[in-house]
Structures are given as structure tokens and as C-alpha cells.
Design a protein around this motif. Structure first.
Motif, PDB file in Angstrom:
ATOM      1  N   MET A   1       0.848  -1.175   0.000  1.00 32.54           N
ATOM      2  CA  MET A   1       0.000   0.000   0.000  1.00 32.54           C
ATOM      3  C   MET A   1       0.892   1.235   0.000  1.00 32.54           C
ATOM      4  N   ARG A   2       0.582   2.188  -0.833  1.00 35.20           N
ATOM      5  CA  ARG A   2       1.329   3.435  -0.925  1.00 35.20           C
ATOM      6  C   ARG A   2       0.473   4.545  -0.307  1.00 35.20           C
ATOM      7  N   LEU A   3       1.063   5.341   0.594  1.00 39.56           N
ATOM      8  CA  LEU A   3       0.360   6.436   1.257  1.00 39.56           C
ATOM      9  C   LEU A   3       0.999   7.769   0.902  1.00 39.56           C
ATOM     10  N   TYR A   4       0.164   8.783   0.768  1.00 40.62           N
ATOM     11  CA  TYR A   4       0.594  10.163   0.561  1.00 40.62           C
ATOM     12  C   TYR A   4      -0.156  11.006   1.578  1.00 40.62           C
ATOM     13  N   GLU A  12      -4.503   7.177   0.054  1.00 37.65           N
ATOM     14  CA  GLU A  12      -4.079   5.775   0.082  1.00 37.65           C
ATOM     15  C   GLU A  12      -4.313   5.124  -1.284  1.00 37.65           C
ATOM     16  N   ARG A  13      -3.277   4.585  -1.886  1.00 40.32           N
ATOM     17  CA  ARG A  13      -3.430   3.862  -3.157  1.00 40.32           C
ATOM     18  C   ARG A  13      -4.167   2.564  -2.859  1.00 40.32           C
ATOM     19  N   SER A  77      -0.398  10.929 -14.513  1.00 41.71           N
ATOM     20  CA  SER A  77      -0.323  11.436 -13.132  1.00 41.71           C
ATOM     21  C   SER A  77      -1.305  12.581 -12.953  1.00 41.71           C
ATOM     22  N   LEU A  90       0.246  12.204  -7.847  1.00 41.20           N
ATOM     23  CA  LEU A  90      -0.257  10.833  -7.781  1.00 41.20           C
ATOM     24  C   LEU A  90      -0.090  10.156  -9.130  1.00 41.20           C
ATOM     25  N   TYR A  95      -7.327   5.960  -5.690  1.00 39.60           N
ATOM     26  CA  TYR A  95      -6.900   6.377  -4.359  1.00 39.60           C
ATOM     27  C   TYR A  95      -8.115   6.645  -3.481  1.00 39.60           C
TER      28      TYR A  95
END
Length: 113
Positions: A1-4, A12-13, A77, A90, A95
Motif C-alpha cells: 500500500m502506498r500512502l501520501y 491511500e493507493r 499522473s 499521484l 486512491y
């Protein structure tokens, strides 16, 4: 999981999924508004082509007050902008957007932006 993160938002991806629920239309200036800062009124916006939708069934694992919605980025993106925070780029994908909470020894509260 990728978080920004950007200010009071956590991005959250998640696995790609069909658009469902309510589609959020862009503001008159063409920006997709993820949220407005509670303290300043500054907006978290995307000016690129994305689809924002809200489906509460996709957020059953969090309090409803924290769930903002989902963003689907179909271009290579998309960039989230805010007057007081660094921009977040992103990559293509889906997301889930939620408000962050501050933890206090006595209570948890939504982060003010």
C-alpha cells in the motif's frame, strides 16, 4: 500500500475498482476539490483530469466523518495542490482520500488544516 499526505488529508493507493456511488463534479473553475481546510478555507485541489466519487460502502472500515471519497487518475499522473502545503503528484491509479486524525492522550480528533 502506498500512502501520501497533504495537510489534513491522507491519500491511500487502493486496487483499481469501478466508479460507484456519487460522482463529485468539479468546481466552477474546473478544479476537483478534495477538501477545504477547516481553519483556513484553503482548498486541496486537482486541476488535472480525474474522476472523484464517493461510495460509503467502500469505506466501511473507517468512521464516516473521516471518509472524503475516491479519486481515479486515468492520465499518467495528477497533482494535488494547496496554498500552504507542497504539491503531491499521484501516479495513474485509484486512491481513497480520508481526513487524518491527531491522537491526544485523552481523545482523537480530526486534523485541522
Amino acid at each position: 500500500m502506498r500512502l501520501y499526505a497533504q495537510g489534513d488529508l491522507l491519500i491511500e493507493r487502493v486496487a483499481d475498482l469501478p466508479i460507484s456511488g456519487t460522482i463529485i463534479t468539479p468546481a466552477p473553475d474546473g478544479a476537483v476539490v478534495l477538501a477545504e481546510g477547516e481553519a483556513t478555507g484553503h482548498r486541496h485541489t486537482i486541476h488535472d483530469r480525474v474522476t472523484m466519487f464517493r461510495d460509503d460502502a467502500l469505506a466501511h472500515d473507517m468512521p464516516n466523518s473521516l471518509y472524503v471519497g475516491h479519486i481515479r487518475v486515468d492520465e499518467p499522473s495528477a497533482r494535488i495542490e494547496h496554498d500552504e502545503h507542497a504539491a503531491v503528484t499521484l501516479p495513474k491509479g485509484t486512491y481513497r482520500i480520508r481526513r487524518q486524525r491527531e491522537l491526544d492522550p485523552k481523545d482523537a480528533r480530526i486534523v485541522a488544516d
